[in-house]
Design a protein around this motif. Sequence first.
Motif, mmCIF file in Angstrom:
data_model
loop_
_atom_site.group_PDB
_atom_site.id
_atom_site.type_symbol
_atom_site.label_atom_id
_atom_site.label_comp_id
_atom_site.label_asym_id
_atom_site.label_seq_id
_atom_site.Cartn_x
_atom_site.Cartn_y
_atom_site.Cartn_z
ATOM 1 N N PHE A 1 0.827 -1.205 0.000
ATOM 2 C CA PHE A 1 0.000 0.000 0.000
ATOM 3 C C PHE A 1 0.863 1.258 0.000
ATOM 4 O O PHE A 1 0.605 2.198 -0.770
ATOM 5 C CB PHE A 1 -0.918 -0.014 1.225
ATOM 6 C CG PHE A 1 -1.744 1.237 1.361
ATOM 7 C CD1 PHE A 1 -2.873 1.429 0.587
ATOM 8 C CD2 PHE A 1 -1.374 2.236 2.262
ATOM 9 C CE1 PHE A 1 -3.628 2.578 0.713
ATOM 10 C CE2 PHE A 1 -2.120 3.380 2.392
ATOM 11 C CZ PHE A 1 -3.256 3.553 1.618
ATOM 12 N N ARG A 2 1.891 1.260 0.856
ATOM 13 C CA ARG A 2 2.762 2.441 0.925
ATOM 14 C C ARG A 2 3.493 2.672 -0.386
ATOM 15 O O ARG A 2 3.573 3.798 -0.875
ATOM 16 C CB ARG A 2 3.747 2.292 2.084
ATOM 17 C CG ARG A 2 3.146 2.540 3.458
ATOM 18 C CD ARG A 2 4.235 2.674 4.515
ATOM 19 N NE ARG A 2 4.908 1.402 4.734
ATOM 20 C CZ ARG A 2 4.562 0.542 5.670
ATOM 21 N NH1 ARG A 2 3.554 0.809 6.472
ATOM 22 N NH2 ARG A 2 5.227 -0.587 5.828
ATOM 23 N N SER A 3 4.026 1.589 -0.950
ATOM 24 C CA SER A 3 4.769 1.744 -2.209
ATOM 25 C C SER A 3 3.830 2.165 -3.335
ATOM 26 O O SER A 3 4.180 3.012 -4.165
ATOM 27 C CB SER A 3 5.474 0.434 -2.567
ATOM 28 O OG SER A 3 4.545 -0.619 -2.730
ATOM 29 N N THR A 4 2.607 1.594 -3.349
ATOM 30 C CA THR A 4 1.632 1.977 -4.374
ATOM 31 C C THR A 4 1.255 3.444 -4.232
ATOM 32 O O THR A 4 1.161 4.180 -5.224
ATOM 33 C CB THR A 4 0.374 1.105 -4.262
ATOM 34 O OG1 THR A 4 0.733 -0.271 -4.412
ATOM 35 C CG2 THR A 4 -0.640 1.468 -5.348
ATOM 36 N N LEU A 5 1.036 3.865 -2.970
ATOM 37 C CA LEU A 5 0.672 5.263 -2.727
ATOM 38 C C LEU A 5 1.798 6.203 -3.123
ATOM 39 O O LEU A 5 1.560 7.253 -3.740
ATOM 40 C CB LEU A 5 0.312 5.439 -1.252
ATOM 41 C CG LEU A 5 -0.137 6.844 -0.836
ATOM 42 C CD1 LEU A 5 -1.406 7.229 -1.578
ATOM 43 C CD2 LEU A 5 -0.363 6.914 0.668
ATOM 44 N N VAL A 6 3.033 5.836 -2.779
ATOM 45 C CA VAL A 6 4.181 6.697 -3.117
ATOM 46 C C VAL A 6 4.328 6.814 -4.631
ATOM 47 O O VAL A 6 4.505 7.916 -5.176
ATOM 48 C CB VAL A 6 5.471 6.144 -2.479
ATOM 49 C CG1 VAL A 6 6.696 6.856 -3.048
ATOM 50 C CG2 VAL A 6 5.435 6.291 -0.967
ATOM 51 N N VAL A 7 4.238 5.671 -5.318
ATOM 52 C CA VAL A 7 4.356 5.697 -6.782
ATOM 53 C C VAL A 7 3.239 6.522 -7.388
ATOM 54 O O VAL A 7 3.457 7.316 -8.319
ATOM 55 C CB VAL A 7 4.327 4.251 -7.341
ATOM 56 C CG1 VAL A 7 4.228 4.268 -8.861
ATOM 57 C CG2 VAL A 7 5.579 3.503 -6.906
ATOM 58 N N PHE A 8 2.025 6.365 -6.845
ATOM 59 C CA PHE A 8 0.886 7.132 -7.355
ATOM 60 C C PHE A 8 1.109 8.635 -7.167
ATOM 61 O O PHE A 8 0.913 9.423 -8.095
ATOM 62 C CB PHE A 8 -0.390 6.690 -6.635
ATOM 63 C CG PHE A 8 -1.578 7.565 -6.917
ATOM 64 C CD1 PHE A 8 -2.270 7.450 -8.105
ATOM 65 C CD2 PHE A 8 -1.983 8.524 -5.994
ATOM 66 C CE1 PHE A 8 -3.361 8.265 -8.370
ATOM 67 C CE2 PHE A 8 -3.061 9.340 -6.249
ATOM 68 C CZ PHE A 8 -3.758 9.202 -7.440
ATOM 69 N N LEU A 9 1.521 9.035 -5.950
ATOM 70 C CA LEU A 9 1.696 10.459 -5.675
ATOM 71 C C LEU A 9 2.833 11.055 -6.503
ATOM 72 O O LEU A 9 2.695 12.156 -7.054
ATOM 73 C CB LEU A 9 1.972 10.667 -4.182
ATOM 74 C CG LEU A 9 0.799 10.374 -3.231
ATOM 75 C CD1 LEU A 9 1.230 10.546 -1.793
ATOM 76 C CD2 LEU A 9 -0.376 11.285 -3.550
ATOM 77 N N VAL A 10 3.952 10.327 -6.595
ATOM 78 C CA VAL A 10 5.083 10.825 -7.387
ATOM 79 C C VAL A 10 4.683 10.962 -8.850
ATOM 80 O O VAL A 10 4.950 11.984 -9.500
ATOM 81 C CB VAL A 10 6.307 9.895 -7.226
ATOM 82 C CG1 VAL A 10 7.398 10.286 -8.218
ATOM 83 C CG2 VAL A 10 6.851 9.962 -5.803
ATOM 84 N N SER A 11 4.018 9.934 -9.372
ATOM 85 C CA SER A 11 3.569 9.986 -10.772
ATOM 86 C C SER A 11 2.579 11.115 -10.976
ATOM 87 O O SER A 11 2.628 11.843 -11.970
ATOM 88 C CB SER A 11 2.932 8.646 -11.166
ATOM 89 O OG SER A 11 3.844 7.593 -11.000
#
Length: 589
Positions: free
Chosen positions: A296-306
């Motif tokens: 979840f954290r990695s998905t959220l980080v990738v989503f926010l950065v993208s």
Amino acid sequence: MRKSILTKIILSFLLVLILPTTAISVTNYYISSKMLAQKVSESFITNLTFISTNIEKELGQWELISKYFVANPVIREVLGTTYARDVDFHLDMKRVYRELDSYSINTNIFAYISSLVIFGNKGRNILYGDNVSTLKINKIKEQPWFQGLGSSHEQVVWLGSHKNYADYRVQDEDVIGLARVIKGNSNYQNLGVLYLAISPKYFFDLLGKVNLHAGSRLYVIDNNDRVVFDSENELTNQLYNKMDDIRAKSNEHYIVEKNENGEKILLAYTPIKKYGWWTVQTIAYDSLMEGKKDIFRSTLVVFLVSFLFATCVWYFVSLNILQPIKQLTDTMKKVENGNLHARATIKRSDEIGLMSQHFNNMIDKIQELFISNMKEQEKKKIAEYRALQAQINPHFLYNTLNTIRWMAIIQKASSIQEVVEVLGRLLKGIFKSEAPFITLEEEISNLRDYIYIQKLRYNNKFSVRYDLEHEVLSEACIKFILQPIVENSIFHGIQPKETNGEIVISAHRKHDQIILSIWDNGIGMTKEEIDRAMNNISNTCGIGLGNVAERLKLTYGEKYGLTIQSKKDIFTKIEIVYPVIIDINDESN
């Protein structure tokens, strides 16, 4: 509230970006979580399968030991002998103990035998083990499994976990039982029954070193649904209440449910089919799915950065598109406010640059058309002015010459010289310049010559009085605007009157306007005649009055002109209003 195109584009882009990105991220998260749960569950199942296999092997070892007991020739000899004396039985029992001790040297499994009882049909029992002396033998014989074992075709029966058959406290209060029938030389002959009680410590030593996941709990369930082993050592020898659920979903190998505290737990299980036992492992679902939080954290980080990166890129792309459009819009506003010299300075090779170029071309053509139209309007104005002048000059000359003709007839040419001289001055004032403006003083001088001629014509039937401010005489006015109005006063006001009349000519300045008035005490006009005159001034009041009104509007604009005030049989007053012109020469060029 008006929103800019940039705001709309950014909002639309964010909507288009968020929806698929969120859908992909959420889908990826749930798929990854599901895969993680499946992988972890499979890992649990693999681990349990390994444990179950080991337990099955160990149970097989106990069956082999029990088989050794029933196959040992010394034990079989003792069971088959009828002893008359106890001493003989005790001597043979020493032989049995030596056999068992000799066998125990080769394996350490004997250390876990809580008690071993071999019931002989000849009335003698063989006892072995640490707790065997405390057992109540008759209590064992009263058990249902003991009563039915003789008629059973099964040689080995696992009794599972149960309380030790003792009258008082022993070392192992709970044991795992094994029983089997001891056959004679034929299957129809029974030498006795073997009862083997295994210490629970055996399973704790066997499974205690199994590496369990943090928060995990391992159970071994026997064929009677009782807990043989509990890694927390809390439920040993108790019924395991999840077995109905496990059997209902035995093909799934794991279930997710809530415990008594409402927490989700994963319950994995594998059967030990040969013995009807089960190995069960439980773990808190949150503890199991710690990797899910990382996903979840990695998905959220990738989503926010993208999201942030794409938003920044799109913002600058949109800005690059919209800034020249804003520049073009600002240029359009300048043109809208009347600045036809404003031009777009956008130099691009895309559609915006092309639009800017077309806009500049359009403004160039509009400016050309505007200048061309201004020149045409100027030419038209000059032509109309000259045409109006042409209307006056022949008309005036005709009347003047007609007057001279009648004077010559009536007065026998005695005053012709004087009239001709005045007429010459008047014509010279009219035709000496094509400029539309002269000073008011020059206009009054021309008017005096005209009035002199008219007085001669009408035999001094009227008098003229002047009320002129000295300061206004140097101001500019349109050439030949007073004569047509005075002519109307004489012809339409004084001449029809039976008595002599009077005309008052005044000129004064009010703020930035010049006000000229011609008053006469002629026959006057009714309100209806005034209304008709104002609605169709040229047709009603003659060519002169209409000529002056139209020239005033052409020169100064629609808000300037003349007004009429009159009372029937009392007076008529015509007032001219026009703006002060600073430089006569500039206006005349």
